[in-house]
Design an enzyme around this catalytic site. Structure first.
Site, PDB file in Angstrom:
ATOM      1  N   ARG A 133      -2.628   4.892   7.243  1.00 60.06           N
ATOM      2  CA  ARG A 133      -2.920   3.540   7.757  1.00 60.06           C
ATOM      3  C   ARG A 133      -2.761   3.609   9.272  1.00 60.06           C
ATOM      4  O   ARG A 133      -1.794   4.186   9.770  1.00 60.06           O
ATOM      5  CB  ARG A 133      -1.961   2.505   7.177  1.00 60.06           C
ATOM      6  CG  ARG A 133      -2.098   1.160   7.898  1.00 60.06           C
ATOM      7  CD  ARG A 133      -1.348   0.058   7.208  1.00 60.06           C
ATOM      8  NE  ARG A 133      -2.021  -0.341   5.984  1.00 60.06           N
ATOM      9  CZ  ARG A 133      -1.676  -1.406   5.260  1.00 60.06           C
ATOM     10  NH1 ARG A 133      -0.667  -2.171   5.654  1.00 60.06           N
ATOM     11  NH2 ARG A 133      -2.314  -1.719   4.156  1.00 60.06           N
ATOM     12  N   THR A 138       0.838  -1.202   0.000  1.00 53.08           N
ATOM     13  CA  THR A 138       0.000   0.000   0.000  1.00 53.08           C
ATOM     14  C   THR A 138       0.873   1.253   0.000  1.00 53.08           C
ATOM     15  O   THR A 138       0.670   2.166  -0.809  1.00 53.08           O
ATOM     16  CB  THR A 138      -0.955  -0.014   1.217  1.00 53.08           C
ATOM     17  OG1 THR A 138      -1.591  -1.290   1.249  1.00 53.08           O
ATOM     18  CG2 THR A 138      -1.996   1.072   1.115  1.00 53.08           C
ATOM     19  N   LYS A 175       5.084  11.337  20.860  1.00 50.77           N
ATOM     20  CA  LYS A 175       5.012  12.273  22.005  1.00 50.77           C
ATOM     21  C   LYS A 175       3.578  12.470  22.443  1.00 50.77           C
ATOM     22  O   LYS A 175       3.279  13.320  23.280  1.00 50.77           O
ATOM     23  CB  LYS A 175       5.620  13.620  21.608  1.00 50.77           C
ATOM     24  CG  LYS A 175       7.046  13.549  21.155  1.00 50.77           C
ATOM     25  CD  LYS A 175       7.500  14.908  20.621  1.00 50.77           C
ATOM     26  CE  LYS A 175       8.668  14.763  19.674  1.00 50.77           C
ATOM     27  NZ  LYS A 175       8.815  15.924  18.801  1.00 50.77           N
ATOM     28  N   HIS A 194     -10.444  -1.331   3.994  1.00 54.05           N
ATOM     29  CA  HIS A 194      -9.220  -1.058   3.224  1.00 54.05           C
ATOM     30  C   HIS A 194      -9.681  -0.687   1.809  1.00 54.05           C
ATOM     31  O   HIS A 194      -9.529  -1.458   0.868  1.00 54.05           O
ATOM     32  CB  HIS A 194      -8.347  -2.317   3.223  1.00 54.05           C
ATOM     33  CG  HIS A 194      -6.934  -2.121   2.762  1.00 54.05           C
ATOM     34  ND1 HIS A 194      -6.496  -0.986   2.108  1.00 54.05           N
ATOM     35  CD2 HIS A 194      -5.838  -2.932   2.857  1.00 54.05           C
ATOM     36  CE1 HIS A 194      -5.213  -1.107   1.815  1.00 54.05           C
ATOM     37  NE2 HIS A 194      -4.786  -2.284   2.270  1.00 54.05           N
TER      38      HIS A 194
END
Ligand code: CP
Length: 308
Positions: A104, A55, A83, A132
């Site tokens: 993704r 992908t 973070k 997907h």
């Protein structure tokens, strides 16, 4: 008009819009040289919070082959996600730099959150065990190339139908075309989620049956869509080990099938297709990976509103 839209769910585009993408991908396949510069000056951001080969590379190859450029990360720990930055702040920032973004994420719904907070088109490149849609676009373009149609087909989906997001998206997409039937081949523990059966198949009166043995149905199917057992979605390693080799497509099983069968797989494969099957002309999974790049080239062009 697809310019500026997001693609989060395979149902986000109408059948007419899908036809526009198919027609453009046909033109790209026939004359790629006509598209070398169409995205010159445009930037694609690839935000991959989960591993990928096909992908991410096919999106990046697509943008580069259209004359555009790419930025992004393939490892969230190298971004400020490590973070604690939220999806919405990340996409707001990326939208300051890029013209289109692909995401993704292991969490279902994360790309939708991004789209809701984004001024640039966001494409879902796979969210958890959910959807997907660009794999589906790839799959539809591959089936169209192999069979010349998307209607009246008997499609066998085999393997991990519970966690396999490509399967959920493909059932949704093919259910919109007339006369398709599904044979769902899986162990009991990995059956298609009940919402797909009730909300997609039964609601639309689409014929389907569930079986456990692949051998039982090899003879009757037009398309065999194999899938890997998704190790990363299991809570318990013992269950994964018990189920991982439930199906292995080999020459003996291929001998039971029609000469017109095509075998697809979104890849990566683990053990579910023996390497000996690769040389069978009915094995379409690497061609499918190539169509994935053309599908994404067409999608990028449409969402950015560029053409020859
Ligand atoms: N088909 C697919 O999504 O492959 P990757 O996980 O390698 O992107």
């Amino acid at each position: 008009m697809l310019k500026g839209k997001h693609l989060i769910d395979p149902m986000d585009f109408s059948l007419i819009e899908l036809e526009e993408i198919f027609e453009l991908s046909d033109r790209i396949v026939s004359n790629p040289e006509n598209f070398l510069d169409v995205c010159k000056g445009k930037l694609l951001a690839t935000l991959f919070y989960e591993p990928s080969t096909r992908t991410r590379f096919s999106f990046e190859a697509a943008m580069l082959r259209l004359g555009g450029q790419i930025i992004g990360f393939s490892e969230p720990n190298s971004s400020s996600a490590s973070k604690g930055e939220s999806i919405s702040d990340t996409i707001r920032t990326v939208a300051c730099y890029a013209d289109i973004a692909v995401m993704r994420h292991p969490k279902e719904g994360a790309p939708r959150v991004a789209a809701m907070n984004s001024d640039i088109p966001v494409i879902n490149a796979g969210d958890g065990g959910h959807q997907h849609p660009t794999q589906t676009l790839t799959d539809l373009i591959t089936i169209r190339a192999a069979k010349g149609k998307l209607t009246g087909l008997k499609i066998g989906l085999c393997g991990d139908l519970m966690f396999g997001r490509t399967v959920h998206s493909l059932i949704k997409a093919l259910s919109r075309y007339e006369g398709n039937e599904f044979i769902l081949i899986s162990p009991k523990e990995l059956q298609v989620p009940s919402y797909i059966k009730s909300e997609v198949l039964e609601k639309n009166n689409i014929k389907y049956k569930e079986v456990e043995r692949l051998e039982e149905v090899m003879e009757e199917i037009d398309i065999l869509y194999m899938t890997r057992v998704q190790k990363e979605r299991f809570f318990n390693e013992e269950d994964y080990i018990r189920l991982k080799d439930s199906y292995i497509l080999d020459k003996t099983k291929m001998d039971m099938a029609s000469q017109d069968l095509i075998v697809m797989h979104p890849l990566p494969r683990v053990n579910e297709i023996a390497v000996e099957v690769d040389k069978d002309p009915r094995a379409w999974y690497f061609k499918q990976a190539k169509y994935g790049m053309f599908a994404r080239m067409a999608l990028i062009c449409k969402l950015l509103g560029v053409d020859e």
